[in-house]
Design a protein around this motif. Structure first.
Motif, PDB file in Angstrom:
ATOM      1  N   MET A 105     -29.841  23.157  41.527  1.00  0.00           N
ATOM      2  CA  MET A 105     -30.353  24.027  40.461  1.00  0.00           C
ATOM      3  C   MET A 105     -29.292  24.930  39.871  1.00  0.00           C
ATOM      4  SD  MET A 105     -34.032  25.162  41.841  1.00  0.00           S
ATOM      5  CE  MET A 105     -35.198  23.861  42.211  1.00  0.00           C
ATOM      6  N   ASN A 106     -28.111  24.852  40.381  1.00  0.00           N
ATOM      7  CA  ASN A 106     -27.047  25.726  39.887  1.00  0.00           C
ATOM      8  C   ASN A 106     -27.454  27.192  40.034  1.00  0.00           C
ATOM      9  OD1 ASN A 106     -24.514  26.266  38.937  1.00  0.00           O
ATOM     10  ND2 ASN A 106     -25.114  26.144  36.786  1.00  0.00           N
ATOM     11  N   ALA A 107     -27.915  27.515  41.229  1.00  0.00           N
ATOM     12  CA  ALA A 107     -28.277  28.891  41.591  1.00  0.00           C
ATOM     13  C   ALA A 107     -27.377  29.308  42.751  1.00  0.00           C
ATOM     14  CB  ALA A 107     -29.749  28.962  41.972  1.00  0.00           C
ATOM     15  N   PRO A 108     -26.066  29.498  42.484  1.00  0.00           N
ATOM     16  CA  PRO A 108     -25.096  29.688  43.571  1.00  0.00           C
ATOM     17  C   PRO A 108     -25.365  30.900  44.451  1.00  0.00           C
ATOM     18  CG  PRO A 108     -24.076  30.166  41.447  1.00  0.00           C
ATOM     19  CD  PRO A 108     -25.434  29.586  41.168  1.00  0.00           C
ATOM     20  N   LEU A 113     -26.763  32.568  49.800  1.00  0.00           N
ATOM     21  CA  LEU A 113     -27.604  33.374  50.686  1.00  0.00           C
ATOM     22  C   LEU A 113     -28.332  32.503  51.695  1.00  0.00           C
ATOM     23  CD1 LEU A 113     -28.949  35.964  51.626  1.00  0.00           C
ATOM     24  CD2 LEU A 113     -30.608  35.675  49.748  1.00  0.00           C
ATOM     25  N   ALA A 114     -28.905  31.398  51.254  1.00  0.00           N
ATOM     26  CA  ALA A 114     -29.625  30.509  52.179  1.00  0.00           C
ATOM     27  C   ALA A 114     -28.682  29.955  53.237  1.00  0.00           C
ATOM     28  CB  ALA A 114     -30.291  29.381  51.401  1.00  0.00           C
ATOM     29  N   VAL A 115     -27.482  29.566  52.828  1.00  0.00           N
ATOM     30  CA  VAL A 115     -26.505  29.049  53.786  1.00  0.00           C
ATOM     31  C   VAL A 115     -26.078  30.148  54.753  1.00  0.00           C
ATOM     32  CG1 VAL A 115     -24.143  28.152  54.006  1.00  0.00           C
ATOM     33  CG2 VAL A 115     -25.709  27.167  52.311  1.00  0.00           C
ATOM     34  N   ARG A 116     -25.842  31.330  54.227  1.00  0.00           N
ATOM     35  CA  ARG A 116     -25.459  32.462  55.088  1.00  0.00           C
ATOM     36  C   ARG A 116     -26.564  32.775  56.092  1.00  0.00           C
ATOM     37  NH1 ARG A 116     -24.097  38.003  52.257  1.00  0.00           N
ATOM     38  NH2 ARG A 116     -26.308  37.816  52.073  1.00  0.00           N
ATOM     39  N   ALA A 117     -27.807  32.664  55.672  1.00  0.00           N
ATOM     40  CA  ALA A 117     -28.933  32.927  56.573  1.00  0.00           C
ATOM     41  C   ALA A 117     -29.003  31.885  57.684  1.00  0.00           C
ATOM     42  CB  ALA A 117     -30.236  32.955  55.796  1.00  0.00           C
ATOM     43  N   ILE A 118     -28.560  30.669  57.397  1.00  0.00           N
ATOM     44  CA  ILE A 118     -28.533  29.626  58.422  1.00  0.00           C
ATOM     45  C   ILE A 118     -27.361  29.851  59.367  1.00  0.00           C
ATOM     46  CG2 ILE A 118     -28.142  27.150  58.812  1.00  0.00           C
ATOM     47  CD1 ILE A 118     -29.643  26.712  56.119  1.00  0.00           C
ATOM     48  N   ARG A 129     -32.739  42.277  50.774  1.00  0.00           N
ATOM     49  CA  ARG A 129     -31.840  42.952  49.821  1.00  0.00           C
ATOM     50  C   ARG A 129     -30.960  41.939  49.098  1.00  0.00           C
ATOM     51  NH1 ARG A 129     -31.971  46.773  53.787  1.00  0.00           N
ATOM     52  NH2 ARG A 129     -30.101  46.012  54.860  1.00  0.00           N
ATOM     53  N   ALA A 130     -30.395  41.003  49.840  1.00  0.00           N
ATOM     54  CA  ALA A 130     -29.531  39.987  49.236  1.00  0.00           C
ATOM     55  C   ALA A 130     -30.336  39.064  48.318  1.00  0.00           C
ATOM     56  CB  ALA A 130     -28.815  39.194  50.324  1.00  0.00           C
ATOM     57  N   PHE A 131     -31.561  38.740  48.718  1.00  0.00           N
ATOM     58  CA  PHE A 131     -32.421  37.895  47.881  1.00  0.00           C
ATOM     59  C   PHE A 131     -32.736  38.601  46.566  1.00  0.00           C
ATOM     60  CE2 PHE A 131     -36.456  36.189  46.368  1.00  0.00           C
ATOM     61  CZ  PHE A 131     -36.221  34.832  46.427  1.00  0.00           C
ATOM     62  N   ASP A 132     -33.079  39.876  46.637  1.00  0.00           N
ATOM     63  CA  ASP A 132     -33.367  40.629  45.417  1.00  0.00           C
ATOM     64  C   ASP A 132     -32.141  40.691  44.501  1.00  0.00           C
ATOM     65  OD1 ASP A 132     -35.977  41.029  46.247  1.00  0.00           O
ATOM     66  OD2 ASP A 132     -35.618  43.065  46.985  1.00  0.00           O
ATOM     67  N   SER A 133     -30.956  40.827  45.076  1.00  0.00           N
ATOM     68  CA  SER A 133     -29.725  40.827  44.273  1.00  0.00           C
ATOM     69  C   SER A 133     -29.514  39.478  43.600  1.00  0.00           C
ATOM     70  CB  SER A 133     -28.512  41.157  45.143  1.00  0.00           C
ATOM     71  OG  SER A 133     -28.581  42.471  45.603  1.00  0.00           O
ATOM     72  N   ALA A 134     -29.754  38.397  44.335  1.00  0.00           N
ATOM     73  CA  ALA A 134     -29.618  37.053  43.758  1.00  0.00           C
ATOM     74  C   ALA A 134     -30.647  36.840  42.646  1.00  0.00           C
ATOM     75  CB  ALA A 134     -29.763  35.995  44.841  1.00  0.00           C
ATOM     76  N   GLU A 135     -31.858  37.353  42.845  1.00  0.00           N
ATOM     77  CA  GLU A 135     -32.906  37.243  41.816  1.00  0.00           C
ATOM     78  C   GLU A 135     -32.515  38.008  40.551  1.00  0.00           C
ATOM     79  OE1 GLU A 135     -36.609  35.835  41.663  1.00  0.00           O
ATOM     80  OE2 GLU A 135     -35.028  34.568  42.450  1.00  0.00           O
ATOM     81  N   ALA A 141     -37.290  31.113  39.661  1.00  0.00           N
ATOM     82  CA  ALA A 141     -38.258  30.418  38.809  1.00  0.00           C
ATOM     83  C   ALA A 141     -37.584  29.894  37.547  1.00  0.00           C
ATOM     84  CB  ALA A 141     -39.420  31.342  38.449  1.00  0.00           C
ATOM     85  N   GLU A 142     -36.693  30.676  36.972  1.00  0.00           N
ATOM     86  CA  GLU A 142     -35.980  30.232  35.766  1.00  0.00           C
ATOM     87  C   GLU A 142     -35.029  29.084  36.081  1.00  0.00           C
ATOM     88  OE1 GLU A 142     -36.721  31.241  32.703  1.00  0.00           O
ATOM     89  OE2 GLU A 142     -38.241  32.559  33.579  1.00  0.00           O
TER      90      GLU A 142
END
Length: 190
Positions: A105-108, A113-118, A129-135, A141-142
């Motif tokens: 999706m080209n949402a780096p 963040l997902a990789v870091r969480a793993i 906090r990191a998710f909200d920053s990425a959003e 959704a976009e």
């Protein structure tokens, strides 16, 4: 890190080495394509859930449609609950498809963040906090809607024709439970 995440982390490169699936078209309506991001994601989510009820394996369903649906599930789960809830309630195959979707999706920021969480044990508050920053940089959704609109294999149907197309395209008694029928309601996952 728990054993489940260690397994996922050890296979992360394999999970993320994916491409868009041009072999199987994504079924959508023109109204959804012309609508808002939420309307498009809702259309895809509903079609994927219905398809999962009709197949014995996910082989006949577009991997891109599944990826989009499970990225949508990921976003809803971490928004309404937490990363811990998502990890506990969403089966690994669906989580792997969500990771692939984030990559394609080209949402780096979201993928990082997902990789870091793993790779490390982010607690829910740090993740949030990191998710909200990425959003704030790019709402998932976009990115997800743009991904669906840009896919190489789309089959545009009228809403009334979707059931007929599914009865022709998909046969079986239902995909394994590892692929949740995400319909927009997280309570189906527990």
């Amino acid at each position: 890190m728990n054993d489940f995440d260690r397994i996922e982390y050890s296979q992360l490169d394999d999970i993320l080495s994916c491409e868009k699936d041009s072999s199987t078209p994504v079924l959508l309506t023109q109204e959804a394509l012309d609508g808002t991001a939420a309307e498009l994601l809702d259309c895809n989510r509903g079609i994927v859930a219905r398809a999962l009820d009709r197949v014995d394996s996910t082989a006949g369903i577009s991997q891109d449609a599944l990826r989009s649906s499970y990225v949508d599930l990921y976003a809803a789960a971490v928004n309404e609950h937490s990363l811990s809830w998502y990890r506990t309630h969403v089966p690994r195959p669906a989580r792997a498809l969500a990771l692939q979707g984030l990559r394609l999706m080209n949402a780096p920021d979201h993928l990082d963040l997902a990789v870091r969480a793993i790779e490390s044990d982010l607690d829910d508050s740090d993740f949030r906090r990191a998710f909200d920053s990425a959003e704030a940089v790019l709402p998932l959704a976009e990115a997800n809607a743009a991904y669906l609109r840009d896919l190489p294999a789309l089959s545009i149907l009228k809403e009334a024709d979707i059931s007929v197309a599914m009865s022709i395209e998909f046969t079986g008694s239902g995909a394994p439970a590892d692929y949740p029928r995400w319909n927009g309601d997280l309570s189906i996952l527990g």
